[in-house]
Design an enzyme around this catalytic site. Structure first.
Site, short mmCIF file in Angstrom:
data_model
loop_
_atom_site.label_atom_id
_atom_site.label_comp_id
_atom_site.label_asym_id
_atom_site.label_seq_id
_atom_site.Cartn_x
_atom_site.Cartn_y
_atom_site.Cartn_z
N CYS A 1 0.88 -1.19 0.00
CA CYS A 1 0.00 0.00 0.00
C CYS A 1 0.91 1.23 0.00
O CYS A 1 2.07 1.14 -0.40
CB CYS A 1 -0.95 -0.03 1.19
SG CYS A 1 -0.16 -0.03 2.81
N CYS B 1 -1.36 0.63 7.39
CA CYS B 1 -2.80 0.32 7.52
C CYS B 1 -3.18 -0.91 6.68
O CYS B 1 -3.35 -2.01 7.21
CB CYS B 1 -3.65 1.52 7.10
SG CYS B 1 -3.44 2.97 8.16
N ARG B 2 -3.33 -0.72 5.36
CA ARG B 2 -3.90 -1.78 4.53
C ARG B 2 -2.97 -2.97 4.32
O ARG B 2 -3.39 -4.12 4.49
CB ARG B 2 -4.34 -1.20 3.17
CG ARG B 2 -5.48 -0.22 3.29
CD ARG B 2 -5.63 0.60 2.02
NE ARG B 2 -4.50 1.50 1.82
CZ ARG B 2 -4.29 2.24 0.75
NH1 ARG B 2 -5.15 2.19 -0.26
NH2 ARG B 2 -3.25 3.04 0.67
N SER B 3 -1.73 -2.73 3.92
CA SER B 3 -0.88 -3.89 3.59
C SER B 3 -0.47 -4.73 4.81
O SER B 3 -0.44 -5.96 4.71
CB SER B 3 0.33 -3.50 2.73
OG SER B 3 1.18 -2.59 3.38
N ASN C 1 2.32 1.40 4.37
CA ASN C 1 2.63 0.12 5.03
C ASN C 1 2.34 0.17 6.54
O ASN C 1 3.02 -0.47 7.33
CB ASN C 1 4.09 -0.30 4.77
CG ASN C 1 4.42 -1.74 5.15
OD1 ASN C 1 5.56 -2.05 5.49
ND2 ASN C 1 3.45 -2.63 5.11
N ASP D 1 -8.29 3.78 1.07
CA ASP D 1 -7.32 4.27 2.07
C ASP D 1 -8.09 4.80 3.28
O ASP D 1 -8.83 5.78 3.15
CB ASP D 1 -6.50 5.38 1.41
CG ASP D 1 -5.43 5.94 2.32
OD1 ASP D 1 -5.45 5.62 3.53
OD2 ASP D 1 -4.58 6.70 1.82
P1 4NP Z 1 -1.78 2.75 4.14
O1 4NP Z 1 -2.46 4.09 4.74
O2 4NP Z 1 -1.24 3.15 2.77
O3 4NP Z 1 -2.93 1.81 4.04
O4 4NP Z 1 -0.69 2.35 5.11
C1 4NP Z 1 -1.83 5.32 4.78
C2 4NP Z 1 -0.88 5.58 5.75
C3 4NP Z 1 -0.28 6.80 5.81
C4 4NP Z 1 -0.63 7.80 4.89
C5 4NP Z 1 -1.58 7.53 3.93
C6 4NP Z 1 -2.17 6.29 3.86
N1 4NP Z 1 -0.03 9.07 4.97
O5 4NP Z 1 -0.39 9.95 4.16
O6 4NP Z 1 0.86 9.29 5.82
#
Ligand code: 4NP
Length: 162
Positions: free
Chosen positions: A9, A14-16, A12, A126
């Site tokens: 993602c 939340c989703r992945s 790294n 997201d």
């Molecule tokens: P992820 O979520 O891609 O599912 O880990 C996010 C984590 C951090 C951010 C965006 C999405 N950020 O903008 O910091």
């Protein structure tokens, strides 16, 4: 033969990591730890070294899934280290392929939602800037996608009869 999966993602956190730990949960439940191995990474460097987001961890805990791991960034060597690379959304997919300049690994990069059997979503949304319901939705969606992906992996690489 062990099949190696990498979930990717943006951050790294939340989703992945959720996809990685949900898949490990399914693999352990089914006694398949010698058949499938999982890791996760982010296309960005924003959160390198961080544990999974606490809101994501709380949502996963509701489903009996413990999130572990530390964020790392996707790198070109991952193309050869893994059999399948699962992008959570189209931006992640595009950013991964941008690192495959000769296009030789294109076929192993897939969108995670292509494996959903019950949800019509094409991307894992997201949840980072939204409320708790978004994190809960991600766990539900990933449970569906991981079930489908595990079936696909087992069909691709049947257990040896020896
Ligand atoms: P992820 O979520 O891609 O599912 O880990 C996010 C984590 C951090 C951010 C965006 C999405 N950020 O903008 O910091």
């Amino acid at each position: 033969m062990v099949t190696k999966l990498l979930f990717v993602c943006l951050g790294n956190i939340c989703r992945s990591p959720s996809a990685e730990n949900i898949m490990n949960h399914l693999i352990q439940q089914r006694g398949l730890t010698d058949r499938v191995q999982c890791d996760s990474a982010g296309t960005s460097s924003y959160h390198i070294g961080s544990p999974p987001d606490r809101r994501m961890t709380a949502a996963a805990r509701q489903y009996g899934i413990h999130l572990q791991g530390r964020a790392r960034q996707f790198e070109a060597v991952d193309f050869t280290a893994f059999d399948w690379i699962l992008a959570m959304d189209r931006d992640n997919y595009r950013d991964i392929l941008a690192l495959d300049q000769r296009g030789q690994h294109h076929a192993k990069v897939k969108l995670m939602c292509d494996f959903c059997r019950h949800h019509a979503d094409q991307e894992v949304p997201d949840p980072y800037y939204g409320g708790p319901e978004g994190f809960d939705y991600v766990v539900n969606l990933l449970l569906d996608a991981c079930e489908g992906l595990l079936e696909f992996v087992l069909e691709q690489s049947p257990a040896s009869s020896s």
